[in-house]
Design an enzyme around this catalytic site. Structure first.
Site, mmCIF file in Angstrom:
data_model
loop_
_atom_site.group_PDB
_atom_site.id
_atom_site.type_symbol
_atom_site.label_atom_id
_atom_site.label_comp_id
_atom_site.label_asym_id
_atom_site.label_seq_id
_atom_site.Cartn_x
_atom_site.Cartn_y
_atom_site.Cartn_z
ATOM 1 N N GLU A 64 4.760 -1.810 8.494
ATOM 2 C CA GLU A 64 3.400 -1.790 9.048
ATOM 3 C C GLU A 64 2.571 -2.908 8.420
ATOM 4 O O GLU A 64 2.685 -3.152 7.208
ATOM 5 C CB GLU A 64 2.769 -0.423 8.749
ATOM 6 C CG GLU A 64 1.338 -0.273 9.268
ATOM 7 C CD GLU A 64 0.775 1.116 8.963
ATOM 8 O OE1 GLU A 64 1.560 2.081 8.875
ATOM 9 O OE2 GLU A 64 -0.445 1.226 8.797
ATOM 10 N N ARG B 248 -6.183 8.997 7.683
ATOM 11 C CA ARG B 248 -6.819 7.946 6.889
ATOM 12 C C ARG B 248 -6.592 8.253 5.412
ATOM 13 O O ARG B 248 -6.205 9.351 5.038
ATOM 14 C CB ARG B 248 -8.342 7.886 7.159
ATOM 15 C CG ARG B 248 -8.762 7.613 8.571
ATOM 16 C CD ARG B 248 -8.128 6.399 9.209
ATOM 17 N NE ARG B 248 -8.274 5.138 8.523
ATOM 18 C CZ ARG B 248 -8.960 4.082 8.957
ATOM 19 N NH1 ARG B 248 -9.620 4.151 10.094
ATOM 20 N NH2 ARG B 248 -8.971 2.943 8.291
ATOM 21 N N LYS C 38 -5.375 5.716 15.122
ATOM 22 C CA LYS C 38 -6.351 6.476 14.339
ATOM 23 C C LYS C 38 -7.602 6.591 15.197
ATOM 24 O O LYS C 38 -8.251 5.567 15.482
ATOM 25 C CB LYS C 38 -6.708 5.716 13.057
ATOM 26 C CG LYS C 38 -5.560 5.465 12.076
ATOM 27 C CD LYS C 38 -5.952 4.334 11.125
ATOM 28 C CE LYS C 38 -5.045 4.195 9.920
ATOM 29 N NZ LYS C 38 -5.285 2.912 9.202
ATOM 30 N N GLU D 205 -3.619 8.961 -1.080
ATOM 31 C CA GLU D 205 -2.851 9.679 -0.056
ATOM 32 C C GLU D 205 -1.825 10.623 -0.675
ATOM 33 O O GLU D 205 -0.915 11.095 0.001
ATOM 34 C CB GLU D 205 -2.184 8.692 0.897
ATOM 35 C CG GLU D 205 -3.211 7.906 1.696
ATOM 36 C CD GLU D 205 -2.674 7.314 2.988
ATOM 37 O OE1 GLU D 205 -1.483 7.488 3.300
ATOM 38 O OE2 GLU D 205 -3.469 6.656 3.685
ATOM 39 N N GLN E 209 0.783 -1.231 0.000
ATOM 40 C CA GLN E 209 0.000 0.000 0.000
ATOM 41 C C GLN E 209 0.821 1.292 0.000
ATOM 42 O O GLN E 209 0.461 2.246 -0.682
ATOM 43 C CB GLN E 209 -0.936 -0.018 1.209
ATOM 44 C CG GLN E 209 -1.885 1.159 1.301
ATOM 45 C CD GLN E 209 -2.856 0.960 2.440
ATOM 46 O OE1 GLN E 209 -3.818 0.216 2.341
ATOM 47 N NE2 GLN E 209 -2.597 1.617 3.543
HETATM 48 P P1 PGA Z 1 -6.781 3.518 5.330
HETATM 49 O O1 PGA Z 1 -5.202 3.466 5.097
HETATM 50 O O2 PGA Z 1 -7.107 4.835 5.892
HETATM 51 O O3 PGA Z 1 -7.330 3.267 3.974
HETATM 52 O O4 PGA Z 1 -7.084 2.401 6.306
HETATM 53 C C1 PGA Z 1 -4.263 3.947 6.011
HETATM 54 C C2 PGA Z 1 -3.416 2.824 6.544
HETATM 55 O O5 PGA Z 1 -3.613 1.652 6.190
HETATM 56 O O6 PGA Z 1 -2.519 3.073 7.347
HETATM 57 ZN ZN ZN Z 2 -1.968 0.772 7.507
#
Ligand code: PGA
Ligand code: ZN
Length: 429
Positions: free
Chosen positions: A286, A367, A338, A206, A163
């Protein structure tokens, strides 16, 4: 006393163009606080529930009018008259009113909006910046930012499995100096991608580049190249972090990497991660494994936790009960934080305190769907968490938070602290 007089909510849009909840809390003394709720794409299964209308006639089912009425019809009458300075009493009330660990009844998006808006109203009532209200006089440490450079997975439209490939500043003595180095790396990456003919216009959710790569490992190679093209020594002056977000490609048998079209067992995937940590200057991994792979996570932690930071995001979902299990079982050595994963500010602070007591690192995180709300910048300084993850240095829903941190750094002046590379001291990678 700063009693709540009025709570109002509305539907606004987030950075993906999806509806989200915004809450205003007005106190009897005239102070106002506003929170605009973010939204994840690669969400953990055990996160607070994001209540959506599922009415195909409105926003293709993405509307949040039920969550808005949850705030106005159910929560508002119950919290009116409560002292906003007593955050734990307010959050206790919200938790009790909902009654489920996942905030299913009221909606996590309704609850978190009220919790944060009330806290911001309380700060306004006390005439204090939000970080100072939350953290007191000791709130003076700027977090080390890990900044998204390359995006994949759910945020990049399937270009690669992992990701985020992120840059971590090591040589910078201050937050602002860190931003300068990271901005150079981001710009250098564009040149690297162009020189390889894989640059494409536009950015991912992002704000990072989302090139089509022939393998996930190629992301690490590109990161080293961009760091060096920016004039920095990879591993010494800047390093790499990765959010594998492995829950997204985990299945019952293991892990399927679509880009390489290979299926690996948990053990085989751990061995790959180990190899990459040896080969590249990676200081943080992560969600290296999926949210249900507790056995694999234990093994991964046993093998890699002396070498690099191992952050649990989907596996912990900012919940104290899940982090507690992780601590007991030797899973990860850091937690992603979060507020909207758990629902209230009080529960968020509890997770941070738990992590601190057990020597787990904490990374405050945005996020993938964000808003112009900048409160996580203040939360990071208030709690001295040490690290923050907001996304790339593009898109205003990201920049509003980086810029807020730059302002806080200036406001603190000589009192500002910044640990920089010290945060990763002790890791041998
Ligand atoms: P998400 O991604 O806000 O789509 O969950 C952020 C992350 O995985 O750290
Ligand atoms: Zn994450």
């Amino acid at each position: 006393m700063a009693r709540i007089q009025h709570v109002q909510a509305r539907q606004v849009l987030d950075s993906r163009g999806n509806p989200t909840v915004e809450v205003d809390v007005l106190l009897q003394d005239g102070a106002v606080g506003r929170a605009t709720v973010p939204s994840g794409a690669s969400t953990g299964k055990k996160e607070a529930v994001e209540m959506r209308d599922h009415d195909p006639a409105e926003y293709l089912g993405r509307g949040v009018t039920q969550a808005v009425s949850s705030v106005e019809q159910i929560i508002a009458p119950e919290v009116t008259g409560i002292d906003a300075l007593d955050q734990s009493a307010l959050d206790g009330k919200l938790i009790a009113l909902d009654g489920t660990p996942e905030k299913k009844r009221l909606g996590g998006n309704a609850v978190v909006g009220v919790s944060l808006a009330a806290a911001k109203a309380a700060a306004a009532s006390a005439c204090l910046p939000f970080y100072r209200y939350l953290g007191g006089l000791g709130a003076r440490e700027l977090p080390v930012p890990m900044v998204n450079i390359l995006s994949g997975g759910m945020h990049g439209g399937g270009n690669m499995d992992f990701q985020d490939f992120l840059a971590v500043p090591l040589r910078a003595p201050s937050f602002s100096a860190a931003i300068a180095d990271l901005a150079s790396i981001f710009t250098a990456m564009k040149q690297v991608l162009q020189s390889r003919g894989v640059y494409r216009a536009g950015v991912a959710d992002e704000g990072g580049y989302a090139p089509e790569l022939e393998s996930n490992e190629a992301g690490f190679e590109l990161m080293v190249e961009a760091i060096e093209r920016a004039g920095l020594k990879a591993g010494k002056e800047a390093a790499i972090a990765v959010d594998v977000a492995a829950s997204q490609f985990a299945n019952r048998r293991g892990y399927h990497l679509a880009v390489e079209d290979v299926s690996l067992t948990s053990l085989e995937f751990i061995e790959r991660l180990e190899k990459w940590v040896s080969r590249y200057p990676i200081v943080s991994v992560e969600d290296g494994l999926g949210e249900e792979d507790w056995v694999g996570w234990k093994d991964l932690t046993a093998r890699l936790s002396v070498r690099c930071q191992l952050i649990g995001d989907d596996i912990f979902v900012t919940r104290a009960d899940r982090l507690q299990r992780g601590i007991r079982e030797g899973v990860a050595n850091a937690v992603l934080v979060k507020t909207n994963q758990v629902g209230t500010l009080t529960e968020t602070l509890a997770v941070l305190a738990l992590a601190r007591r057990h020597g787990y690192h904490a990374v405050i995180s945005a996020r993938s769907g964000e808003t112009e709300d900048d409160s996580i910048a203040d939360l990071a300084v208030a709690t001295g968490a040490g690290q923050i993850k907001i996304g790339a240095l593009t898109r205003s829903e990201r920049l509003v938070k980086y810029n807020r941190l730059l302002r806080i750094e200036q406001q603190l002046g000589d009192r500002a602290q910044y640990r920089g590379a010290e945060v990763f001291e002790g890791f041998t990678a």
